[in-house]
Design a protein around this motif. Structure first.
Motif, PDB file in Angstrom:
ATOM      1  N   VAL A 238       8.622   1.892   3.967  1.00  0.00           N
ATOM      2  CA  VAL A 238       9.655   2.687   3.169  1.00  0.00           C
ATOM      3  C   VAL A 238       9.184   3.954   3.188  1.00  0.00           C
ATOM      4  CG1 VAL A 238      11.165   2.741   1.052  1.00  0.00           C
ATOM      5  CG2 VAL A 238      10.218   0.486   1.867  1.00  0.00           C
TER       6      VAL A 238
ATOM      7  N   THR B 230       5.394   7.027   0.470  1.00  0.00           N
ATOM      8  CA  THR B 230       5.800   5.896   1.579  1.00  0.00           C
ATOM      9  C   THR B 230       4.956   5.066   1.000  1.00  0.00           C
ATOM     10  OG1 THR B 230       3.715   6.671   2.520  1.00  0.00           O
ATOM     11  CG2 THR B 230       5.861   7.551   3.441  1.00  0.00           C
ATOM     12  N   MET B 231       5.452   3.735   1.556  1.00  0.00           N
ATOM     13  CA  MET B 231       4.682   2.433   1.162  1.00  0.00           C
ATOM     14  C   MET B 231       4.902   1.564   2.425  1.00  0.00           C
ATOM     15  SD  MET B 231       7.428   0.326  -1.286  1.00  0.00           S
ATOM     16  CE  MET B 231       6.178  -1.141  -1.351  1.00  0.00           C
ATOM     17  N   GLN B 232       3.840   0.550   2.164  1.00  0.00           N
ATOM     18  CA  GLN B 232       4.078  -0.791   3.233  1.00  0.00           C
ATOM     19  C   GLN B 232       4.342  -1.821   2.315  1.00  0.00           C
ATOM     20  OE1 GLN B 232       2.402  -2.644   7.209  1.00  0.00           O
ATOM     21  NE2 GLN B 232       0.710  -2.355   5.464  1.00  0.00           N
TER      22      GLN B 232
ATOM     23  N   SER C 232       0.860  -1.246   0.001  1.00  0.00           N
ATOM     24  CA  SER C 232       0.013   0.081  -0.079  1.00  0.00           C
ATOM     25  C   SER C 232       0.962   1.233  -0.185  1.00  0.00           C
ATOM     26  CB  SER C 232      -0.912   0.119   1.172  1.00  0.00           C
ATOM     27  OG  SER C 232      -0.177  -0.397   2.479  1.00  0.00           O
ATOM     28  N   ILE C 233       0.119   2.404  -0.700  1.00  0.00           N
ATOM     29  CA  ILE C 233       1.064   3.291  -0.692  1.00  0.00           C
ATOM     30  C   ILE C 233       0.372   4.518  -0.156  1.00  0.00           C
ATOM     31  CG2 ILE C 233       2.689   3.055  -2.521  1.00  0.00           C
ATOM     32  CD1 ILE C 233       0.798   4.500  -4.334  1.00  0.00           C
TER      33      ILE C 233
END
Lengths: 151, 199
Positions: A147, A113-115, A82-83
């Motif tokens: 991230v 950002t991301m997961q 996901s972002i």
């Protein structure tokens, strides 16, 4: 087994063979958008599409969100990503055919950002999974991480 | 002169402040898995590598050699709130087993089909993968075909049970994705299976 039965059986096997071919076709989805909010888009083959749940994803797709946007997706090997807002992510590579020993997942987070929650590809061949930013690379060993690609 | 002495004082008195002023703009932080375990990440910069194996520990992504540091839950929430909020539901995996020597489901596995349908109905824009697997007995190419045969039987059983969904993929991993690791040519009942994943 009657002759008719045999013919039906043969046809069935042919159909199964065709499906197997289709399953590896370039155009088949590699995953789907699952969640979204605000401005969230998928750029696929030069076309920008609103990222609604159920939208099919393909290798090379670019995912983008605006100020208020976010987007979540799952891939066929159960990788979950996901972002957050103002993010841009590219699915550079996706290969998931364990029967043919073809495995690979490459993702670039260009900004935002991301997961990342790893799936079957990372389980079967961890070194085949790479998450990149413009300055660094993350190698995955069966895990979940976040991230931030700040600019 | 004045700025030089300021620098000297800063070095002595304010290392923490100086460090935080140099905090990386790009970084990655390891999180615990849903089951409570934690994996590892290996972060590579231009000139070096760092390994992180502890949840809540981060590594910089914009220094030539990544540096590790701790991150508070508050900072994680501040930085990643949007990405965390967008996290989709975890895929649900149903494993179905077959009677020996055929493509007939065991009674227990047959009884799981309504649960698969209910899971699909509970999700927004669900998609389903039906993946056939074999053990390592025999030829890999034959096992690829056998896995597809098993997956197709499960798909038909789900359709007969009332599954209505466009996003269904039916495929085989043959002997390439074992549940129980075995050497080649090993019969193993737990590897003769079909995994139905609802996402």
């Amino acid at each position: 087994m009657t002759l008719l039965n045999r013919i039906a059986c043969l046809l069935w096997i042919c159909a199964a063979g065709l499906m197997a071919t289709n399953a590896s076709a370039q155009d088949d989805p590699i995953g789907y958008v699952k969640t979204h909010a605000g401005a969230a888009f998928v750029v696929s083959a030069g076309q920008s599409l609103e990222a609604v749940p159920g939208l099919a994803l393909r290798q090379g797709d670019v995912l983008r969100t605006g100020d208020d946007g976010r987007l979540g997706l799952t891939l066929l090997d159960n990788t979950v990503m996901s972002i957050g807002p103002n993010a841009e992510m590219v699915i550079d590579e996706y290969l998931f055919e364990p029967g043919k020993e073809q495995l690979g997942l490459g993702v670039s987070l260009l900004r935002g950002t991301m997961q990342f929650i790893s799936g079957v590809i990372a389980k079967l061949r961890p070194e085949a999974v790479k998450v990149k930013t413009s300055t660094g690379t993350i190698g995955v060993r069966g895990t979940r991480f976040l991230v931030n690609a700040g600019n | 002169m004045r700025s030089a002495s300021f620098l000297r004082i800063a070095r002595l008195v304010l290392p923490a402040v100086v460090l935080s002023a140099c905090a990386p703009k790009s970084w990655v932080v390891l999180m615990p898995n849903e089951d409570g375990s934690t994996g590892r990440i290996i972060v590579t910069g231009e000139t070096g590598q760092a390994e992180v194996a502890e949840a809540g520990v981060a590594a910089s992504l914009d220094s030539p050699t990544p540096e590790t540091f701790k991150v508070t839950p508050y900072r994680i929430e501040q930085t990643f709130g949007g990405a965390l909020e967008a996290e989709p539901m975890a895929p649900a995996v149903f494993t179905l087993y077959f009677e020996v020597g055929g493509a007939r489901l065991t009674a227990e596995s047959e009884a799981l089909l309504p649960a698969v349908l209910a899971e699909a109905a509970s999700r927004d824009a669900a998609d389903i993968s039906i993946v056939g697997h074999t053990d390592t007995t025999g030829d890999p190419a034959d096992n690829q075909a056998l896995g597809l045969l098993r997956a197709s039987f499960v798909r038909d059983a789900l359709l007969a049970a009332g599954l209505r969904l466009d996003r269904i993929s039916t495929e085989s991993h043959g002997e390439g994705n074992l549940l129980v690791a075995t050497p080649d040519d090993t019969p193993e009942a737990y590897n003769r299976r079909v995994e139905v994943v609802v996402r």
